[in-house]
Design a protein around this motif. Structure first.
Motif: not given
Length: 241
Positions: A141-153, A198-205
């Motif tokens: 699978l290809t996993v994408t991790i989106n990083v956002k700041d405190a303002d959601g940007k 289908q887009s599936v959310a994954l758990d992060t540690y």
């Protein structure tokens, strides 16, 4: 001179039965012993023994307590004494465990721990290491991790290609899409993959720093993590440096 027998065939048992008077205060004695022995406290082994002695002192000599019942009461006393000793031992073990836990907890302050979360405070001058749980699938699978700041940007997208099921490590170097170092602060990491279109959310540690520890007797040890608040120590996956 003749002597007349006036006993009329009365037996010694009848004489004793007529002459014996049960103490008028038998119940009062037991009640008093109960009050003195227990007071407002739970019945303990000393109280039990005091009540047993009072009962023996006030029994009817013509109808004494049955041997079997007496042995049963002694067995109860022995059991009560054993339970009391066991309770004391358990309390000592509990106190020793609490002291050991406090010592261990104090060593966690200032250290980094890995917990299941999608948000953490990041020092962007350093590379942050995290993990994501990839579900089992027939194909990588290809996993994408989106990083956002405190303002959601949106700050950065990290793409992990051809990942098999299991725990996968990822790194963020603290830079945005333009290659500039982002300001230190709180960031959210959202990991997703696509399974059967289908887009599936994954758990992060993610790592978090322990600022302090809260200990409440009888409750779970709580870690106060920077930017996250209180988290039970049972939620910690790994303790870092």
């Amino acid at each position: 001179m003749s002597v007349t027998d006036t006993t009329g065939g009365v037996s010694i048992k009848d004489v004793l039965a007529n002459s014996y008077k049960a103490p008028a205060t038998t119940n009062d004695a037991i009640s008093s012993a109960t009050s003195t022995a227990t007071g407002s406290q739970t019945l303990g082994k000393d109280s039990f023994l005091k009540l047993l002695v009072t009962q023996l002192n006030n029994q009817n000599p013509l109808d004494p307590q049955d041997n079997g019942e007496f042995v049963a009461q002694l067995a109860q006393f022995s059991s009560l004494e054993g339970i009391t000793t066991l309770n004391d031992s358990v309390k000592n073990i509990s106190d020793a465990f609490g002291s050991s836990q406090a010592l261990q907890a104090s060593s966690l302050v200032g250290r980094s721990v890995i917990i299941k979360t999608d948000k953490t405070v990041v020092d962007t001058s350093k590379t942050m290491d995290g993990t994501v749980v990839v579900p089992e699938s027939g194909d990588p699978l290809t996993v994408t991790i989106n990083v956002k700041d405190a303002d959601g940007k949106a700050v950065r997208s990290i793409v992990l290609e051809k990942q098999n099921g299991g725990v996968t490590d990822f790194k963020w170097d603290g830079k945005n899409e333009a290659g500039e170092v982002a300001p230190a602060g709180s960031y959210t990491f959202t990991a997703t993959t696509t399974i059967d279109s289908q887009s599936v959310a994954l758990d992060t540690y993610l790592p978090a720093t322990v600022n302090s520890v809260t200990m409440i007797p009888g409750e779970e040890l709580m870690l106060n993590l920077a930017g996250l608040g209180k988290v039970g120590i049972s939620n910690v996956q790994t303790i870092g440096k």
